[in-house]
Design an enzyme around this catalytic site. Structure first.
Site, short mmCIF file in Angstrom:
data_model
loop_
_atom_site.label_atom_id
_atom_site.label_comp_id
_atom_site.label_asym_id
_atom_site.label_seq_id
_atom_site.Cartn_x
_atom_site.Cartn_y
_atom_site.Cartn_z
N CYS A 34 8.21 -5.19 7.52
CA CYS A 34 8.16 -3.95 8.03
C CYS A 34 7.31 -3.87 9.36
O CYS A 34 6.77 -4.76 9.63
CB CYS A 34 7.32 -2.92 6.91
N GLU A 148 -5.77 -1.87 -1.01
CA GLU A 148 -5.40 -0.69 -0.48
C GLU A 148 -5.99 0.53 -1.02
O GLU A 148 -6.80 1.32 -0.61
CB GLU A 148 -4.06 -0.31 -0.15
N THR A 186 0.47 3.58 -0.47
CA THR A 186 1.70 3.44 0.36
C THR A 186 3.21 2.86 -0.14
O THR A 186 4.11 2.98 0.18
CB THR A 186 1.41 2.72 1.73
N CYS A 216 5.12 4.76 2.19
CA CYS A 216 5.63 4.59 3.41
C CYS A 216 7.25 4.33 3.57
O CYS A 216 7.87 4.26 2.75
CB CYS A 216 5.01 3.29 4.08
N SER A 244 2.28 -8.58 -4.27
CA SER A 244 2.75 -7.58 -3.21
C SER A 244 3.48 -6.62 -4.14
O SER A 244 4.38 -6.62 -4.82
CB SER A 244 3.80 -8.30 -2.69
N SER A 245 2.71 -5.47 -4.17
CA SER A 245 2.96 -4.11 -4.81
C SER A 245 4.18 -3.90 -4.47
O SER A 245 5.26 -3.61 -5.57
CB SER A 245 2.01 -3.26 -4.49
N ASN A 246 4.84 -3.77 -3.21
CA ASN A 246 6.27 -3.13 -3.09
C ASN A 246 7.39 -4.09 -3.45
O ASN A 246 8.18 -3.77 -3.81
CB ASN A 246 6.22 -2.92 -1.60
N SER A 289 6.55 -7.78 3.02
CA SER A 289 5.70 -8.96 3.64
C SER A 289 6.49 -10.19 3.59
O SER A 289 5.78 -11.30 3.98
CB SER A 289 4.44 -9.20 2.99
#
Ligand code: SF4
Length: 338
Positions: A34, A148, A186, A216, A244-246, A289
């Site tokens: 991103c 975060e 996010t 986001c 990695s959360s997302n 990421s």
């Protein structure tokens, strides 16, 4: 669906293995890097070029094992806390953001700081500050212990209550139920966050929402792309790291949206052959990421197992970019570089 495979698929199609009829890969678009991750990684690369090694980085610059190892090889030193950075050194703050106290710690140690916090995380920090100064109770939806969340909470610790999912709603107490706002990390699951907000609104009917989406664009687009193909997939592979959360959310979204199985992998070699037993359609995506070279490697491995037909499933085109941190841009200009 977009039947035009991007350049990266040419490599997979070039394997010597004969195509196995009906076996195909659905490749999510968008996937991978991103704007905030790209900016953070380039920040460390440019800092290494400009100032020379070592450049210290507080926490993983982005949550990806491969990216961190690659930057380490180039001279970045990753530390957990500011006190580990030698006095007077250069330190980069990661894309996930830091609490104000971390800036103060850096000042005390006379560190030169470069703040690579994603501007979309900074936006949530500014919202927290604003609602705190208006004396709201802030219900911050996010995962306990995530960097975060720690950074955002540090903006107004006396005003923020962490809500880590719908099950936390029953216990939350606020000073004035008529003056409550929710904000979020996010990189959450959009659907789960909406369930949490619904539960909060039931408890606090006057709850107000953030001025704009806190989850986001990149997180939302990657989840929507997976939702589009998950129901057609026997298996969805998500390239990304466990912290990695997302990326973790993408596995959850795939399973909730009808994929028969889904796994998170750091590297192509992590694919277990038995996962492919009886599988005809593999969905493939990657967290925000993750560099696309890792996805190319997965396509190569799947190609060796007969998955040579690659179909790109496009949910959105992303063109957003962020400029480098001001402090770095200033030094690059002064050195006659861009
Ligand atoms: Fe920024 Fe979203 Fe990327 Fe995080 S995932 S760095 S918030 S754009």
């Amino acid at each position: 669906m977009d039947s035009h495979a991007p350049d990266l698929t040419a490599q997979a199609l070039a394997t010597d293995v004969p195509a196995a009829d009906g076996k195909k890969i659905l490749l999510a678009n968008p996937r991978g890097y991103c704007a905030g991750v790209d900016r953070a990684v380039v920040t460390v690369e440019k800092a290494l070029e400009l100032y020379g090694a070592p450049v210290y980085v507080r926490k993983q610059i982005v949550h990806n094992v491969h990216v961190v190892r690659t930057l380490e090889e180039r001279g970045a030193i990753f530390v957990e806390e500011t006190e580990e950075v030698p006095e007077g050194s250069i330190v980069v703050f990661s894309a996930h953001g830091v609490a104000p106290v971390v800036h103060e710690e850096a000042k005390v140690r006379n560190l030169k700081t470069i703040d690579a916090t994603c501007p979309l995380v900074t936006k949530v920090h500014l919202e927290a500050r604003r609602f705190a100064s208006d004396d709201y109770d802030i219900l911050l939806i996010g995962h306990e212990g995530h960097e975060e969340v720690i950074g955002t909470s540090g903006e107004a610790p006396e005003h923020i209550h962490l809500i880590d999912g719908p099950e936390d709603v029953a216990n939350v107490q606020v000073r004035d139920p008529a003056k409550v706002v929710w904000l979020s990390q996010t990189t959450l699951s959009v659907d789960e966050t909406m369930r949490t907000v619904a539960a909060l609104r039931e408890k606090f009917p006057d709850l107000i929402s953030p001025p704009s989406d806190d989850i986001c664009y990149a997180t939302q687009n990657r989840q929507l792309a997976v939702k589009r193909f998950a129901g057609d997939c026997d298996l969805v592979l998500v390239v990304g790291s466990r912290n990695s959360s997302n990326s973790v959310r993408l596995v959850e979204v795939a399973l909730e949206s009808g994929a028969r199985s889904s796994y998170l992998i750091d590297y192509p070699k992590d694919i277990q052959p038995e996962w492919l037993d009886g599988v005809r359609t593999v969905g493939l995506t990657s967290g925000a990421s993750v560099p696309d070279e890792l996805v190319r490697g997965v396509i190569d491995v799947l190609g060796e197992h007969g998955f040579q037909d690659v179909e790109v499933v496009t949910e959105a085109e992303e063109r957003l970019t962020f400029s480098l941190p001001q402090e770095l841009k200033r030094d690059l200009r002064a050195a006659g570089r861009r």
